[in-house]
Write a protein that holds these residues in place. Structure first.
Motif: not given
Length: 329
Positions: A136-141, A183-184, A189-192, A241-245
């Motif tokens: 799913f995340f691969a599709l969205a990305a 998700c974080v 978010l790191e992978r995509h 994780p806070s770096a991805y917010l």
């Protein structure tokens, strides 16, 4: 112009079968009410497909067949086609729905009128950090389609709550908080890098939890005592994780000005989108939401970004172009 990224409408079949506010069946009234308030465009969707947002015995929203979902999306697409200047839609997706389901979602995204995806923050008790959500995340990305993460009818965070209003106002709010955090922490978010997630209701309470996320990533009390860390290991992240917010978007579908102000500070003024959750919330929530945004102590450029610019930057050509400014004689 103002763009509302969070509205809902339901097909006649669902209105007949399930208890839900009648406003969910009146697209014309929704459009007229929002135009009167100054909202020109709404992105609509359903977090349950053609199912029921009220938890009902014997009703499993995740058991809808692809044929049933196709009928729902056909109805949604026809509705947008009748109101192309005022509506766009989200494709409903079950992140754990499997290959055939995701293929149907991909095909539907190619249809005119669909601007993004709407998915649940938890699915039948599972959050989206589960490895089964990888496709799913691969599709969205890959598609670049923004994903509105919306609480489900029966949120995992609402387990044990018997009162429907407690589920609606507390359990679902907490589910969005935990769902975004997963998700974080799950590393999506790191992978995509092209993944675009929108948290409803200012992202729940996530803006309050940056430091807690970092503690979940690096638990000092377990490291100090050198004891075995219980439970499954969290996928490693190269940064806290806070770096991805700042990679997350959130909407303003909350009555709390304090929550929106904190969201602006934590996620950034370019990541906050005007949203109402109307319908089903009544038309008054539209004007209340606009007053909330207009009352924020932010520069006018940021205010206009929240009302329109950020949505245009996020959804791009999936939205209709802005109406031309009236010419001056």
């Amino acid at each position: 112009m103002t763009i509302d990224v969070h509205g809902h409408l339901s097909p006649p079949e669902s209105l007949r079968r399930y208890p839900m506010p009648r406003s969910l069946g009146d697209a014309d009234a929704m459009i007229e009410t929002k135009l009167a308030a100054g909202v020109d465009l709404t992105i609509i969707g359903s977090p349950v497909g053609g199912g029921a947002m009220v938890p009902l015995p014997g009703v499993d929203n995740y058991a809808q067949t692809e044929e049933e979902l196709a009928r729902f999306h056909d109805w949604l697409g026809d509705l947008v086609a009748r109101h192309p200047d005022h509506l766009r839609a989200y494709v409903y997706v079950n992140p754990f729905g499997g290959d055939a389901h995701l293929a149907a979602v991909r095909a539907r995204l190619a249809d005119d009128g669909f601007a993004g995806l709407i998915a649940n923050s938890s699915v039948a008790g599972r959050y989206l950090d589960h490895p089964d959500a990888a496709d799913f995340f691969a599709l969205a990305a890959e598609t670049g389609a923004p994903v509105l993460l919306h609480a489900p009818a029966a949120p995992a965070a609402g387990t044990g709550l018997a009162d429907l209003m407690a589920v609606e106002q507390l359990g679902r709010f907490a589910d969005v908080t935990i769902g975004l955090a997963c998700c974080v922490l799950g590393g999506w978010l790191e992978r995509h890098p092209r993944l675009r997630l929108i948290g409803q209701g200012a992202g729940g309470a996530l803006a309050l939890l940056a430091e807690k996320l970092d503690r979940a990533w690096s638990p000092e009390h377990w490291q100090r005592d050198r004891g075995p860390r219980p439970g499954p290991a969290t996928p490693p992240l190269p940064r806290p994780p806070s770096a991805y917010l700042h990679r997350l978007w959130v909407d303003t579908a909350t009555p709390s000005a304090a929550a929106v102000e904190l969201a602006l500070r934590v996620f950034g003024p370019d990541k906050v989108l005007y949203g109402t959750d109307s319908p089903p919330l009544p038309g008054g929530s539209v004007t209340e939401g606009l007053r909330l945004v207009d009352g924020l102590g932010i520069p006018e450029t940021d205010r206009q970004a929240v009302r329109e610019g950020n949505a245009r930057a996020l959804f791009g050509a999936r939205l209709p172009p802005p109406a031309p400014a009236p010419s001056r004689a």
